[in-house]
Design a protein around this motif. Sequence first.
Motif, PDB file in Angstrom:
ATOM      1  N   TYR A 235      36.446  36.536  44.087  1.00 10.59           N
ATOM      2  CA  TYR A 235      36.907  37.873  44.465  1.00 10.59           C
ATOM      3  C   TYR A 235      35.757  38.852  44.305  1.00 10.59           C
ATOM      4  CZ  TYR A 235      39.558  42.303  44.035  1.00 10.59           C
ATOM      5  OH  TYR A 235      40.031  43.578  44.196  1.00 10.59           O
ATOM      6  N   THR A 236      35.626  39.784  45.237  1.00 11.37           N
ATOM      7  CA  THR A 236      34.706  40.904  45.041  1.00 11.37           C
ATOM      8  C   THR A 236      35.245  42.122  45.777  1.00 11.37           C
ATOM      9  OG1 THR A 236      32.373  41.598  45.067  1.00 11.37           O
ATOM     10  CG2 THR A 236      33.197  40.481  47.039  1.00 11.37           C
ATOM     11  N   HIS A 237      34.951  43.294  45.238  1.00  8.37           N
ATOM     12  CA  HIS A 237      35.403  44.551  45.835  1.00  8.37           C
ATOM     13  C   HIS A 237      34.424  45.643  45.446  1.00  8.37           C
ATOM     14  CE1 HIS A 237      37.937  48.099  46.686  1.00  8.37           C
ATOM     15  NE2 HIS A 237      38.629  47.307  47.476  1.00  8.37           N
ATOM     16  N   ARG A 238      34.244  46.578  46.328  1.00  8.74           N
ATOM     17  CA  ARG A 238      33.299  47.672  46.088  1.00  8.74           C
ATOM     18  C   ARG A 238      33.760  48.589  44.957  1.00  8.74           C
ATOM     19  NH1 ARG A 238      30.320  50.801  50.953  1.00  8.74           N
ATOM     20  NH2 ARG A 238      28.928  52.116  49.710  1.00  8.74           N
ATOM     21  N   GLY A 239      35.072  48.662  44.743  1.00 10.60           N
ATOM     22  CA  GLY A 239      35.627  49.513  43.704  1.00 10.60           C
ATOM     23  C   GLY A 239      36.332  50.716  44.284  1.00 10.60           C
ATOM     24  N   ASP A 250      27.284  43.784  43.058  1.00 12.35           N
ATOM     25  CA  ASP A 250      27.732  42.511  42.493  1.00 12.35           C
ATOM     26  C   ASP A 250      27.497  41.379  43.495  1.00 12.35           C
ATOM     27  OD1 ASP A 250      28.696  44.031  40.414  1.00 12.35           O
ATOM     28  OD2 ASP A 250      30.819  43.606  40.790  1.00 12.35           O
ATOM     29  N   THR A 251      27.370  40.193  42.985  1.00  9.94           N
ATOM     30  CA  THR A 251      27.371  39.005  43.836  1.00  9.94           C
ATOM     31  C   THR A 251      27.845  37.818  43.003  1.00  9.94           C
ATOM     32  OG1 THR A 251      26.093  37.703  45.437  1.00  9.94           O
ATOM     33  CG2 THR A 251      24.972  38.324  43.398  1.00  9.94           C
ATOM     34  N   THR A 524      32.562  40.649  36.174  1.00  5.56           N
ATOM     35  CA  THR A 524      31.659  41.752  35.847  1.00  5.56           C
ATOM     36  C   THR A 524      32.397  42.809  35.028  1.00  5.56           C
ATOM     37  OG1 THR A 524      32.198  42.862  37.932  1.00  5.56           O
ATOM     38  CG2 THR A 524      30.312  41.344  37.936  1.00  5.56           C
ATOM     39  N   ASP A 525      31.635  43.764  34.489  1.00  5.55           N
ATOM     40  CA  ASP A 525      32.262  44.764  33.629  1.00  5.55           C
ATOM     41  C   ASP A 525      33.207  45.680  34.406  1.00  5.55           C
ATOM     42  OD1 ASP A 525      30.233  46.118  34.989  1.00  5.55           O
ATOM     43  OD2 ASP A 525      29.775  47.422  33.302  1.00  5.55           O
ATOM     44  N   GLY A 526      33.075  45.734  35.727  1.00  5.04           N
ATOM     45  CA  GLY A 526      34.027  46.496  36.520  1.00  5.04           C
ATOM     46  C   GLY A 526      35.430  45.950  36.410  1.00  5.04           C
ATOM     47  N   VAL A 527      35.557  44.666  36.045  1.00  5.03           N
ATOM     48  CA  VAL A 527      36.854  44.060  35.762  1.00  5.03           C
ATOM     49  C   VAL A 527      37.198  44.225  34.287  1.00  5.03           C
ATOM     50  CG1 VAL A 527      38.161  41.895  35.699  1.00  5.03           C
ATOM     51  CG2 VAL A 527      36.634  42.387  37.634  1.00  5.03           C
ATOM     52  N   TRP A 528      36.289  43.800  33.412  1.00  6.71           N
ATOM     53  CA  TRP A 528      36.622  43.702  31.987  1.00  6.71           C
ATOM     54  C   TRP A 528      36.805  45.055  31.315  1.00  6.71           C
ATOM     55  CZ3 TRP A 528      38.847  39.628  30.840  1.00  6.71           C
ATOM     56  CH2 TRP A 528      38.421  38.381  31.276  1.00  6.71           C
ATOM     57  N   ASP A 529      36.214  46.120  31.837  1.00  9.24           N
ATOM     58  CA  ASP A 529      36.406  47.430  31.211  1.00  9.24           C
ATOM     59  C   ASP A 529      37.874  47.841  31.174  1.00  9.24           C
ATOM     60  OD1 ASP A 529      33.751  47.709  30.705  1.00  9.24           O
ATOM     61  OD2 ASP A 529      33.367  49.275  32.184  1.00  9.24           O
ATOM     62  N   LEU A 575      33.787  45.402  41.287  1.00  8.58           N
ATOM     63  CA  LEU A 575      34.439  44.379  40.495  1.00  8.58           C
ATOM     64  C   LEU A 575      34.371  43.035  41.215  1.00  8.58           C
ATOM     65  CD1 LEU A 575      38.276  44.967  40.778  1.00  8.58           C
ATOM     66  CD2 LEU A 575      36.672  46.752  41.428  1.00  8.58           C
ATOM     67  N   THR A 576      33.953  42.024  40.472  1.00  5.19           N
ATOM     68  CA  THR A 576      33.742  40.689  41.020  1.00  5.19           C
ATOM     69  C   THR A 576      34.150  39.647  39.984  1.00  5.19           C
ATOM     70  OG1 THR A 576      31.943  41.386  42.481  1.00  5.19           O
ATOM     71  CG2 THR A 576      31.982  39.066  41.849  1.00  5.19           C
ATOM     72  N   SER A 577      34.760  38.565  40.454  1.00  2.00           N
ATOM     73  CA  SER A 577      35.186  37.520  39.521  1.00  2.00           C
ATOM     74  C   SER A 577      35.217  36.163  40.202  1.00  2.00           C
ATOM     75  CB  SER A 577      36.579  37.827  38.956  1.00  2.00           C
ATOM     76  OG  SER A 577      37.560  37.700  39.973  1.00  2.00           O
ATOM     77  N   ILE A 578      35.124  35.122  39.394  1.00  2.00           N
ATOM     78  CA  ILE A 578      35.436  33.756  39.797  1.00  2.00           C
ATOM     79  C   ILE A 578      36.410  33.204  38.759  1.00  2.00           C
ATOM     80  CG2 ILE A 578      34.580  31.419  40.114  1.00  2.00           C
ATOM     81  CD1 ILE A 578      32.037  32.455  41.184  1.00  2.00           C
ATOM     82  N   THR A 579      37.542  32.720  39.230  1.00  4.85           N
ATOM     83  CA  THR A 579      38.558  32.120  38.368  1.00  4.85           C
ATOM     84  C   THR A 579      38.568  30.622  38.639  1.00  4.85           C
ATOM     85  OG1 THR A 579      39.886  34.136  38.532  1.00  4.85           O
ATOM     86  CG2 THR A 579      40.971  32.158  37.690  1.00  4.85           C
TER      87      THR A 579
END
Length: 585
Positions: A235-239, A250-251, A524-529, A575-579
Amino acid sequence: MPFDLDAAPPRGTLTVTVRRADFEADFVGAADPSTYCILWILEPTRRRRRRTVVARRTMSPEWHETFALDDTSAEATAVIDVWREREGSTDEYFGKVTLPVAELRTLHSAHYELVQGRIELSAIFAPEHSTAVAAREHARGAETERLAPPAATAVVSSMPAAAIPAAFDAARSPTAVLHSMPRVHMDDSFEDKAADAIDAARSAAHTVVQSADGGGGGRGGGGGGGGARVEYFEYTHRGGDGTGPKENQDTFFALRLDEDNQVWGVLDGHGHDNGRIAAETARDSFKAFFGERANFARLRADADATMTDAFARANRAVREAILAQPSVFERDGQLVMADEASPLGYDVVDGGTTATLAVLLDRRTLVVAAVGDSCGVLATCSHGRVSARELVPEHSALNKSEYEQIGGGGCDFVYEYPDMYEQGHLPVWELGSKGEVQLCLESIKTVDSYNLGFKTERGDRAAFLLTPEREYFSQMSLAVTRTLGDFYHQHFGVVHTPEVLVLDLRNVQPADPSDGGCVLLLATDGVWDHWEFDAAMAMLVDPRTGGTSRERVEAMMEETRAKGEETFGATADNLTSITVVLPRA
């Protein structure tokens, strides 16, 4: 003409003329003072300094010096400090004027009060509109930058800018929320071309949500062992609503050698000029490194050394990529870029990236390596109860062990707060009565008096590292203690060496086979914050199976995006993640 509220922060040329001043004998004394001015340009990731000549022995000094500073952000603040030169002792501070650059669209020429008198200044900010600028922004894939203007007042203070750290991130100020953009769900046939999908999605400012399988679950098929397929979702998004000023730096990547041996990584670039370059270069370096089976095989014998080599190679690749950019060159071991307004004609460059990698090794072992604050969290489910574990602690200014290792390198570990311009910086750490490192309670008390709340849902206050003040180079801030790139900070103790963790999955998976395996979330911290670790994984993991699904990933990431938009508006972080659903070993 004021800037458009819906426009991102322009960059352009700030021109400041320091004309003259008048001092009062009642404050200065009978002797005529010799005085000079220092102009500071404070931006979120750097600060630049210019100085006038000394006007000798007069109550009414005249300088008439003009400074033109290119590539200045409308987010910046211009600060003019006035000093009295004293031979053989510390110079005496006479006061300062603070001007928000966003309010200098038209020529400002006025007298401003000082502690010891008053000063006459002229200033104007001209946004760039040249063909070259348009080409540069187009090459970055950036949209027209946007701005939410700050207050339009000059500030007089008794604290010089020399005592102030670099400007805190203006993106934390909420801006007007624009209409929501539809999300884009990519085709399930996503292989190792993830970067192409991200680039296309960046240009459209949309979300990429990707489960990688052949028909409705996770990626699988072909090669490797005979167990269940390893399922994962990217997943990725500009925010924010997807249209804000922040470029998605992010990448991520996924690399599959066979079903039992795979690599996943998330990277969070930072720095206006080179953040995206750093993240994408490091990503490509990691894929090339672990794509060589000999390198991957080394993980079995010495995971720590192998990961250290991989990160060192990525750090070198980032350096080469930044050095290859126009106007960037090397002087005395530092990467610098042309800056005609600097006394040297150049200034240090910005740009670096976090990186968190996870390797599934022979289906039994999980190797995690990280620099920065893109966390990896592992969750298990036992009898319907989800528990979570942070794998590698964030490498931030709030990490005590990081301070103990690099705190003597020259960077200050300081808290971020609104009045840092007026009150100076507040140290995060101090030495106790027995020489032990401890949190500075006075700093915490001062920061908390502003009722700022916390940077993260886990109760972390905002803090960063600040490079030492130098006469010619800009002072730079950085949120992490380990990074790929950020070479000026590396000169002052910041490192690119990863922290490495090796886990035998058989020791952490639930005892009852019916509870499934583990779920790994790299983000990334855009998720975890916006999350406590337990709460995030409880939403992500299905308590009935111990796994997750595309729908659960989408729901959690959409809630994260909405939290960011509610708090920060269009300037919310990427915000970017891999699950990854790790089957039983």
